[in-house]
Write a protein that holds these residues in place. Structure first.
Motif, short mmCIF file in Angstrom:
data_model
loop_
_atom_site.label_atom_id
_atom_site.label_comp_id
_atom_site.label_asym_id
_atom_site.label_seq_id
_atom_site.Cartn_x
_atom_site.Cartn_y
_atom_site.Cartn_z
N TRP A 8 0.84 -1.25 0.03
CA TRP A 8 0.21 0.08 -0.10
C TRP A 8 0.75 1.46 0.11
O TRP A 8 0.42 2.16 -0.56
N SER A 9 2.13 1.20 0.61
CA SER A 9 3.05 2.37 0.57
C SER A 9 3.39 2.65 -0.85
O SER A 9 3.53 3.60 -1.46
N THR A 40 -7.38 6.84 -3.68
CA THR A 40 -8.53 6.04 -4.01
C THR A 40 -9.78 6.27 -3.74
O THR A 40 -10.57 5.64 -4.48
N ALA A 98 -2.98 4.08 -8.10
CA ALA A 98 -3.96 4.19 -7.04
C ALA A 98 -5.37 4.83 -7.63
O ALA A 98 -6.28 4.37 -7.10
N VAL A 129 0.43 6.52 5.22
CA VAL A 129 0.12 5.80 4.03
C VAL A 129 -1.46 5.73 4.06
O VAL A 129 -2.03 5.78 2.98
N SER A 188 -5.69 -4.25 4.58
CA SER A 188 -4.11 -4.27 5.00
C SER A 188 -4.04 -5.12 6.02
O SER A 188 -4.76 -5.02 7.16
N LEU A 223 -3.56 6.97 0.69
CA LEU A 223 -4.02 5.96 0.15
C LEU A 223 -5.53 6.25 -0.11
O LEU A 223 -6.11 6.34 -0.93
N THR A 281 1.77 1.58 -3.63
CA THR A 281 0.55 2.17 -4.26
C THR A 281 0.30 3.63 -4.15
O THR A 281 0.18 4.33 -5.00
N ALA A 282 0.46 4.06 -2.86
CA ALA A 282 0.25 5.26 -2.64
C ALA A 282 1.22 6.39 -3.04
O ALA A 282 1.18 7.47 -3.37
#
Length: 464
Positions: A222-223, A260, A232, A252, A243, A256, A225-226
């Motif tokens: 997720w980090s 998103t 995202a 994060v 998560s 995120l 993706t951010a």
């Protein structure tokens, strides 16, 4: 007990796909070959062969030992010897060079048949090995009934139905990727798209091309993706981002959510407990918190002297858990099993948590590495890590306690950062938290040591 449910969608792993019935036919051929074995090992690559092998073990009622494909020779020998696995299931070309006799899964028919009585709920389904941070890895005996109860609880918590398309790229030898990420969609009946590796661009492609609605990731995923706004943005059409496996840093979580449109659902569990606590799909999400217990799960906090800890959201204590999801014990380790439970039957997680008056849980960290005792204060490493990550120049951060002649322990940080120095980071934290929580030492490093699930291995911090 039937773990796999009824009908369901296709399974695709690393670009190769099978309809559910074809996968079950392949698994039946595996089950026919291994029936009666005490245990079998699976070379658990991200592949359809792994899926067929694991499901074959479930059909045959034979305990499955997932073997990390990147395990070294000593680790592999320990797992194989300790588990007593009599066969190694793998694609012939991918099999490790040593071990028990090989059953080449890729050479078995896809239309096999197998019939046997359904194993009881307390039968061992999986023998999952711990990371071995406190000695040789221990085999965790996970029963069929625990898996079923855990997956049904998560399906309720996350409103997970056959209409979902699950997307993830997690390893198939841990609870997250294997139990939740493979057995979960098979039990619920939803299609699975496994991306091979958990890359943001692969998740984005699955969202656009496969209608991905439910996405699993660890904080590292997720980090990243951010940090990839285009990928995202592609997740805006998803229903739920989940998560787990390590705490999700608050910065994060916030980035995120902004990119998103989804505040991620966090959850908590261990190999020994499966997933016991989670935020809900239809409820509130709180950054830095993992939610409330699943149905049938009880939790409590214990002080170091064994006394009760108030549920005030601030006072930390060791988290104890009990419920239908707990493991049966450690293989061949009766003393370790007994030591992991209290006299009144609660499992000692070894994690430090705080519980609010409304039942929401916040994980502070591991008692062994994340609870720092400095100058009479009890300090949680996660709070300081989140403060460091709030600095725009910081990319990664890990905090531990190191020996100090006067304080007992001092707060020491290892930070991956650009354009910022040690003193700036110390002052940055001191301005946001209590002064006693500031790092006294900051090591600027190029990277942090991580395991296969993306967790920082704090025992390796400071290594060359």
């Amino acid at each position: 007990m039937d773990l796999l449910g009824g009908t369901g969608g296709p399974v695709r792993i690393a670009g190769r796909g099978l309809e559910r019935e074809a996968l079950l036919g392949w698994a039946a051929a595996v089950a026919k070959e291994i029936a009666g074995a005490d245990a079998v090992a699976v070379h658990a690559t991200a592949s359809l062969e792994t899926a067929a092998a694991v499901v074959g073990g479930l059909l045959a009622g034979v305990p499955v030992v997932p073997l990390p494909p990147d395990s070294g020779s000593d680790e592999r020998a320990h797992i194989l010897g300790d588990s007593g696995a009599g066969l190694l299931l793998a694609a012939r070309a991918e099999a490790p060079p040593s071990g028990p006799p090989l059953l080449p899964v890729d050479e078995l028919p896809r239309d096999g048949s197998f019939s046997a009585p359904e194993p009881p709920a307390d039968a061992t389904a999986l023998i999952l090995y711990t990371s071995g941070t406190t000695g040789a890895p221990k085999g965790v005996l996970v029963a069929r009934g625990a898996i079923a109860a855990g997956l049904d609880g998560l399906a309720e918590a996350w409103a997970w139905t056959p209409d979902d398309v699950l997307v993830h790229g997690l390893p198939l030898f841990h609870v997250h990727g294997l139990v939740l990420g493979l057995l979960g969609p098979l039990r619920v009946g939803s299609p699975l798209v496994h991306t091979g590796r958990p890359r943001p661009e692969a998740y984005a492609a699955a969202a656009r091309e496969d209608g991905g609605s439910l996405f699993f990731g660890v904080p590292t995923v997720w980090s990243r993706t951010a940090g990839d706004p285009a990928s995202a943005e592609a997740l805006r059409g998803a229903r739920l981002l989940v998560s787990g496996s390590a705490p999700l840093p608050v910065p994060v979580f916030e980035r995120l959510a902004a990119l998103t449109g989804h505040e991620p659902v966090e959850r908590y569990g261990m190999t020994e407990t499966l997933i016991t606590i989670s935020a809900r799909a239809g409820g509130e999400r709180r950054p830095g918190h993992v939610g409330t217990p699943l149905p049938g799960v009880e939790t409590r906090l214990a002080a170091e002297d064994g006394g009760d800890v108030p549920h005030d959201g601030e006072t930390p204590g060791e988290l104890h858990v009990r419920g239908p999801l707990l493991f049966k014990g450690y293989l061949n380790r009766a003393e370790a099993t007994a030591a992991s439970f209290t006299a009144d039957g609660w499992f000692r997680t070894g994690d430090i948590a705080a519980i609010g008056p409304d039942g929401w849980h916040r994980i502070v960290g591991r008692a062994s590495t994340d609870l720092i005792k400095s100058g009479g204060y009890r300090i949680g490493a996660g709070e300081i890590e989140n403060a460091l990550l709030a600095h725009p120049g910081v990319r990664e951060a890990a905090v531990v306690g190191t020996p100090h002649a006067d304080l007992g322990e001092q707060v020491t940080a290892y930070v991956v950062a650009d354009g910022v120095g040690e003193r700036q980071l110390i002052d940055f934290v001191a301005a946001r938290l209590s002064v006693h929580k500031r790092p006294r030492v900051v090591h600027l490093v190029g990277s942090l040591p991580r395991n296969a699930m993306g967790k920082v291995v704090k025992t390796r911090l400071g290594e060359p």
